[in-house]
Design a protein around this motif. Structure first.
Motif, PDB file in Angstrom:
ATOM      1  N   TYR A  26     -62.467  38.484 -24.454  1.00  0.00           N
ATOM      2  CA  TYR A  26     -62.811  37.075 -24.284  1.00  0.00           C
ATOM      3  C   TYR A  26     -64.258  36.855 -23.868  1.00  0.00           C
ATOM      4  O   TYR A  26     -64.710  35.716 -23.818  1.00  0.00           O
ATOM      5  N   GLY A  27     -64.985  37.932 -23.566  1.00  0.00           N
ATOM      6  CA  GLY A  27     -66.389  37.792 -23.224  1.00  0.00           C
ATOM      7  C   GLY A  27     -66.852  38.899 -22.300  1.00  0.00           C
ATOM      8  O   GLY A  27     -66.077  39.760 -21.885  1.00  0.00           O
ATOM      9  N   GLN A  28     -68.135  38.868 -21.987  1.00  0.00           N
ATOM     10  CA  GLN A  28     -68.728  39.888 -21.128  1.00  0.00           C
ATOM     11  C   GLN A  28     -68.242  39.692 -19.694  1.00  0.00           C
ATOM     12  O   GLN A  28     -68.310  38.603 -19.138  1.00  0.00           O
ATOM     13  N   ILE A  29     -67.783  40.789 -19.104  1.00  0.00           N
ATOM     14  CA  ILE A  29     -67.278  40.777 -17.738  1.00  0.00           C
ATOM     15  C   ILE A  29     -68.370  41.282 -16.806  1.00  0.00           C
ATOM     16  O   ILE A  29     -68.973  42.326 -17.054  1.00  0.00           O
ATOM     17  N   SER A  30     -68.610  40.542 -15.733  1.00  0.00           N
ATOM     18  CA  SER A  30     -69.611  40.938 -14.744  1.00  0.00           C
ATOM     19  C   SER A  30     -69.019  41.847 -13.672  1.00  0.00           C
ATOM     20  O   SER A  30     -69.676  42.779 -13.212  1.00  0.00           O
ATOM     21  N   GLN A  31     -67.781  41.552 -13.266  1.00  0.00           N
ATOM     22  CA  GLN A  31     -67.176  42.309 -12.178  1.00  0.00           C
ATOM     23  C   GLN A  31     -65.657  42.145 -12.202  1.00  0.00           C
ATOM     24  O   GLN A  31     -65.139  41.090 -12.561  1.00  0.00           O
ATOM     25  N   ILE A  32     -64.960  43.211 -11.793  1.00  0.00           N
ATOM     26  CA  ILE A  32     -63.513  43.175 -11.626  1.00  0.00           C
ATOM     27  C   ILE A  32     -63.181  43.802 -10.278  1.00  0.00           C
ATOM     28  O   ILE A  32     -63.677  44.877  -9.947  1.00  0.00           O
ATOM     29  N   VAL A  33     -62.351  43.110  -9.525  1.00  0.00           N
ATOM     30  CA  VAL A  33     -61.852  43.629  -8.255  1.00  0.00           C
ATOM     31  C   VAL A  33     -60.331  43.557  -8.319  1.00  0.00           C
ATOM     32  O   VAL A  33     -59.769  42.500  -8.619  1.00  0.00           O
ATOM     33  N   VAL A  34     -59.664  44.687  -8.049  1.00  0.00           N
ATOM     34  CA  VAL A  34     -58.205  44.730  -8.048  1.00  0.00           C
ATOM     35  C   VAL A  34     -57.728  44.994  -6.632  1.00  0.00           C
ATOM     36  O   VAL A  34     -58.202  45.911  -5.972  1.00  0.00           O
ATOM     37  N   GLU A  35     -56.793  44.169  -6.189  1.00  0.00           N
ATOM     38  CA  GLU A  35     -56.216  44.312  -4.855  1.00  0.00           C
ATOM     39  C   GLU A  35     -54.720  44.574  -5.018  1.00  0.00           C
ATOM     40  O   GLU A  35     -54.002  43.760  -5.581  1.00  0.00           O
ATOM     41  N   ASN A  36     -54.286  45.731  -4.551  1.00  0.00           N
ATOM     42  CA  ASN A  36     -52.858  46.053  -4.590  1.00  0.00           C
ATOM     43  C   ASN A  36     -52.227  45.543  -3.311  1.00  0.00           C
ATOM     44  O   ASN A  36     -52.631  45.920  -2.222  1.00  0.00           O
ATOM     45  N   ALA A  37     -51.255  44.681  -3.466  1.00  0.00           N
ATOM     46  CA  ALA A  37     -50.636  44.026  -2.313  1.00  0.00           C
ATOM     47  C   ALA A  37     -49.139  44.292  -2.305  1.00  0.00           C
ATOM     48  O   ALA A  37     -48.352  43.465  -2.722  1.00  0.00           O
ATOM     49  N   GLY A  38     -48.762  45.445  -1.861  1.00  0.00           N
ATOM     50  CA  GLY A  38     -47.354  45.820  -1.839  1.00  0.00           C
ATOM     51  C   GLY A  38     -46.587  45.299  -0.646  1.00  0.00           C
ATOM     52  O   GLY A  38     -45.434  45.641  -0.461  1.00  0.00           O
ATOM     53  N   VAL A  39     -47.205  44.468   0.173  1.00  0.00           N
ATOM     54  CA  VAL A  39     -46.522  43.958   1.352  1.00  0.00           C
ATOM     55  C   VAL A  39     -45.890  42.596   1.116  1.00  0.00           C
ATOM     56  O   VAL A  39     -45.240  42.066   1.997  1.00  0.00           O
ATOM     57  N   TRP A  40     -46.089  42.031  -0.051  1.00  0.00           N
ATOM     58  CA  TRP A  40     -45.498  40.735  -0.342  1.00  0.00           C
ATOM     59  C   TRP A  40     -44.020  40.893  -0.625  1.00  0.00           C
ATOM     60  O   TRP A  40     -43.503  41.990  -0.769  1.00  0.00           O
ATOM     61  N   GLU A  41     -43.363  39.766  -0.726  1.00  0.00           N
ATOM     62  CA  GLU A  41     -41.939  39.769  -1.027  1.00  0.00           C
ATOM     63  C   GLU A  41     -41.656  40.538  -2.311  1.00  0.00           C
ATOM     64  O   GLU A  41     -40.742  41.331  -2.388  1.00  0.00           O
ATOM     65  N   GLU A  42     -42.465  40.293  -3.335  1.00  0.00           N
ATOM     66  CA  GLU A  42     -42.358  41.045  -4.583  1.00  0.00           C
ATOM     67  C   GLU A  42     -43.676  41.780  -4.779  1.00  0.00           C
ATOM     68  O   GLU A  42     -44.695  41.147  -5.041  1.00  0.00           O
ATOM     69  N   PRO A  43     -43.669  43.101  -4.646  1.00  0.00           N
ATOM     70  CA  PRO A  43     -44.917  43.858  -4.753  1.00  0.00           C
ATOM     71  C   PRO A  43     -45.628  43.592  -6.083  1.00  0.00           C
ATOM     72  O   PRO A  43     -45.006  43.603  -7.138  1.00  0.00           O
ATOM     73  N   ALA A  44     -46.902  43.318  -5.986  1.00  0.00           N
ATOM     74  CA  ALA A  44     -47.701  43.040  -7.179  1.00  0.00           C
ATOM     75  C   ALA A  44     -49.169  43.234  -6.845  1.00  0.00           C
ATOM     76  O   ALA A  44     -49.538  43.344  -5.688  1.00  0.00           O
ATOM     77  N   SER A  45     -49.975  43.267  -7.870  1.00  0.00           N
ATOM     78  CA  SER A  45     -51.424  43.363  -7.704  1.00  0.00           C
ATOM     79  C   SER A  45     -52.068  42.055  -8.134  1.00  0.00           C
ATOM     80  O   SER A  45     -51.517  41.303  -8.936  1.00  0.00           O
TER      81      SER A  45
END
Length: 77
Positions: A26-45
């Motif tokens: 979809y276009g040029q990406i400047s930055q990506i940050v991924v946060e893994n959050a397994g402490v939520w009710e339903e684990p997801a990133s």
């Protein structure tokens, strides 16, 4: 209109490479940050994806919202 999108509900443990694969068409990406959050009710990133152009971010938002990435349906804000 913003240049940064938040992808919620990604599979836990997803990497930057997989997020980039889903977004780079979809276009040029400047930055990506991924946060893994397994402490939520339903684990997801959560990923923050910054595009170089606002128009590309909007195109990506429309295309990726409610789409399967990995084995999870994501929402894009």
């Amino acid at each position: 209109m913003r240049k940064t999108l938040m992808l919620k509900g990604l599979p836990l443990g997803i990497g930057i490479r997989k997020v980039a694969e889903a977004c780079r068409q979809y276009g040029q990406i400047s930055q990506i940050v991924v946060e893994n959050a397994g402490v939520w009710e339903e684990p997801a990133s959560v990923a923050l994806v910054e595009f170089s152009r606002r128009q590309d971010a909007e195109t990506a938002r429309q295309a990726l919202d409610n789409r399967l990435i990995g084995n999870s349906r994501v929402s894009v804000k």
